[in-house]
Design a protein around this motif. Structure first.
Motif, short mmCIF file in Angstrom:
data_model
loop_
_atom_site.label_atom_id
_atom_site.label_comp_id
_atom_site.label_asym_id
_atom_site.label_seq_id
_atom_site.Cartn_x
_atom_site.Cartn_y
_atom_site.Cartn_z
N LEU A 1 0.86 -1.18 0.00
CA LEU A 1 0.00 0.00 0.00
C LEU A 1 0.90 1.23 0.00
O LEU A 1 1.92 1.25 0.69
N GLU A 2 0.51 2.24 -0.74
CA GLU A 2 1.34 3.45 -0.85
C GLU A 2 0.49 4.68 -0.55
O GLU A 2 -0.65 4.79 -1.00
N HIS A 3 1.08 5.60 0.22
CA HIS A 3 0.41 6.85 0.57
C HIS A 3 1.36 8.01 0.32
O HIS A 3 2.50 8.00 0.77
N THR A 4 0.88 9.00 -0.42
CA THR A 4 1.63 10.22 -0.64
C THR A 4 1.13 11.26 0.35
O THR A 4 -0.06 11.59 0.37
N ILE A 5 2.02 11.76 1.16
CA ILE A 5 1.65 12.75 2.17
C ILE A 5 1.43 14.09 1.47
O ILE A 5 2.32 14.58 0.76
N PRO A 6 0.27 14.68 1.63
CA PRO A 6 -0.01 15.94 0.94
C PRO A 6 0.79 17.10 1.53
O PRO A 6 1.21 17.06 2.69
N ASP A 7 0.99 18.12 0.70
CA ASP A 7 1.64 19.34 1.18
C ASP A 7 0.71 20.06 2.15
O ASP A 7 -0.52 19.97 2.04
N GLY A 8 1.28 20.78 3.09
CA GLY A 8 0.46 21.54 4.02
C GLY A 8 0.08 20.72 5.23
O GLY A 8 0.59 19.64 5.49
N VAL A 9 -0.86 21.25 5.97
CA VAL A 9 -1.31 20.61 7.19
C VAL A 9 -2.23 19.45 6.84
O VAL A 9 -3.15 19.59 6.04
N SER A 10 -1.95 18.28 7.43
CA SER A 10 -2.81 17.12 7.20
C SER A 10 -2.75 16.21 8.42
O SER A 10 -1.80 16.25 9.19
N LEU A 11 -3.76 15.40 8.57
CA LEU A 11 -3.82 14.43 9.64
C LEU A 11 -3.14 13.16 9.14
O LEU A 11 -3.60 12.56 8.17
N GLU A 12 -2.06 12.76 9.78
CA GLU A 12 -1.30 11.59 9.35
C GLU A 12 -1.11 10.63 10.52
O GLU A 12 -1.05 11.05 11.68
#
Length: 133
Positions: free
Chosen positions: A73-84
Motif C-alpha cells: 500500500l502506498e500513501h503520498t503525504i499531501p503538502d500543508g497541514v494534514s492528519l497523518e
C-alpha cells in the motif's frame, strides 16, 4: 411488516455470523509509540479467513487470505497541514506498507500463516504466526 422484516434480518445476520466465522485471533506489538494489531478472523468450514491490520485502533486493511500473501500500500503525504498516522511521518513524501501473511505447509497441508509487515522503515508486524486448529 417493518417489525417482521427487522426480525428476519436480525435472525439472518446472527445465524450467518455464527456459521461464517470463528473468534478473531489477535496479536499486538508496539512500534514507535503506536499500537499495531494483526488479527485473523477464521472463516467457517470451507470459507476464507480474513486478515486485518490496525494502527492505534484504526483499521488499515482487511484482506481475504488469498490476497494477504504479498501486500503493498502506498500513501503520498499531501503538502500543508494534514492528519497523518505517526508512523507515516518518517520524513519522506511517500510511505509504503508492505509485507504479507504467507502460508506454512507440511505434507501439502497449510498449517499456519506467518505475517510480517513494514510501515516505511519500521517493521510493525514481526513474525506473527497464526496456527490453524
Amino acid at each position: 411488516m417493518k417489525r417482521s422484516l427487522s426480525i428476519i434480518l436480525f435472525s439472518f445476520f446472527v445465524s450467518a455470523g455464527a456459521l461464517a466465522a470463528g473468534q478473531p485471533q489477535c496479536r499486538q506489538q508496539i512500534v514507535d509509540k503506536s499500537v499495531i494489531e494483526m488479527c485473523v478472523v477464521p472463516g467457517g468450514a470451507f470459507e476464507h479467513d480474513i486478515y486485518t491490520l490496525r494502527a492505534d485502533k484504526i483499521l488499515i486493511f482487511a484482506l481475504v487470505d488469498d490476497y494477504s500473501e504479498k501486500v503493498e500500500l502506498e500513501h503520498t503525504i499531501p503538502d500543508g497541514v494534514s492528519l497523518e498516522f505517526p508512523l507515516s511521518t518518517q520524513g519522506e513524501k511517500v510511505v509504503k506498507i508492505r509485507g504479507g501473511c504467507v502460508p506454512e505447509n507440511k505434507d501439502g497441508v497449510e498449517l499456519a500463516r506467518l505475517c510480517n509487515f513494514y510501515w516505511g522503515k519500521y517493521q510493525v508486524v514481526k513474525d506473527i504466526r497464526f496456527v490453524f486448529k
